[in-house]
Design an enzyme around this catalytic site. Structure first.
Site, PDB file in Angstrom:
ATOM      1  N   ARG A  75       2.763  12.670  95.235  1.00  0.00           N
ATOM      2  CA  ARG A  75       2.078  12.042  94.107  1.00  0.00           C
ATOM      3  C   ARG A  75       1.910  13.027  92.965  1.00  0.00           C
ATOM      4  NH1 ARG A  75      -3.491   8.610  93.349  1.00  0.00           N
ATOM      5  NH2 ARG A  75      -3.170   8.283  91.133  1.00  0.00           N
ATOM      6  N   ARG A  90       2.681   4.755  91.328  1.00  0.00           N
ATOM      7  CA  ARG A  90       2.344   5.880  92.197  1.00  0.00           C
ATOM      8  C   ARG A  90       2.994   5.731  93.557  1.00  0.00           C
ATOM      9  NH1 ARG A  90      -3.668   4.714  91.027  1.00  0.00           N
ATOM     10  NH2 ARG A  90      -2.610   4.430  89.084  1.00  0.00           N
ATOM     11  N   ASP A 103      -1.644   6.157  96.643  1.00  0.00           N
ATOM     12  CA  ASP A 103      -3.001   6.321  96.119  1.00  0.00           C
ATOM     13  C   ASP A 103      -3.931   6.148  97.306  1.00  0.00           C
ATOM     14  OD1 ASP A 103      -5.093   6.600  94.278  1.00  0.00           O
ATOM     15  OD2 ASP A 103      -5.204   4.435  93.943  1.00  0.00           O
ATOM     16  N   ASP A 108      -7.947   6.240  98.310  1.00  0.00           N
ATOM     17  CA  ASP A 108      -9.315   6.271  97.790  1.00  0.00           C
ATOM     18  C   ASP A 108     -10.329   6.251  98.920  1.00  0.00           C
ATOM     19  OD1 ASP A 108      -8.574   6.190  95.080  1.00  0.00           O
ATOM     20  OD2 ASP A 108      -8.494   4.000  95.072  1.00  0.00           O
TER      21      ASP A 108
END
Length: 176
Positions: A90, A99, A102, A104
């Protein structure tokens, strides 16, 4: 810095470059292989339309529940997630842009955290059907700010069509 007593965390994963589904699977394996972490459950993978910058490929998204066996502070756990993103290639160039992966940190036990680097619960998770729909598969009864995922979803303009999540948002032109 005090260490949380959390044992579970919920992690959101998404990709829209290369083979997005394979990227999500690779990231889930990397989470499982990370020191002090163990993947406990993984939601189905959903195909979701891009948020913000609409002129890009759709995403593959899911949520995982992990056991956190190491005494990671929230920001140390964030570092582990960022390291997985980095090892997968990334590169952060465009906000809301495409991307490879990702990852989170959505929830970390009962921890509420607010620092310049990290907020828990994730500050936008309650606005995102692509987070709440998979989370509902893993933990339909979990309470986030006194409401469960289905109650938060009832406030959003979204549509579920098989494994596709469609959610109208404000479009952001490419490059902003």
């Amino acid at each position: 810095m005090p260490k949380p007593s959390a044992s579970h965390a919920y992690i959101g994963l998404g990709s829209n470059m290369g083979d997005p589904v394979a990227n999500v699977h690779q990231a889930v394996k990397a989470l499982h292989d990370a020191p002090g972490l163990e993947v406990d459950a993984v939601s189905p993978i959903f195909r979701t339309e891009p948020q913000g910058m609409r002129d890009q490929d759709w995403f593959a998204n899911c949520v995982t529940r992990i056991f956190v066996r190491a005494p990671y502070s929230p920001e140390e756990l964030l570092d582990v997630l960022a390291d997985i993103e980095s090892r997968m290639g990334r590169i952060r160039t465009t906000h809301w842009g495409p991307r490879i992966i990702d990852i989170d940190l959505l929830l970390y036990g009962d921890v509420e955290w607010d620092s310049p680097r990290l907020q828990i619960p994730h500050p936008r998770m309650l606005e995102r059907a692509f987070v709440l729909v998979p989370l509902m598969h893993l933990a339909p009864e979990i309470r986030i700010r006194d409401l469960c995922p289905s109650q938060w979803l009832s406030r959003l303009p979204y549509r579920l069509d098989g494994d596709r999540i469609l959610q109208a948002t404000n479009a952001i032109p490419r490059g902003e």
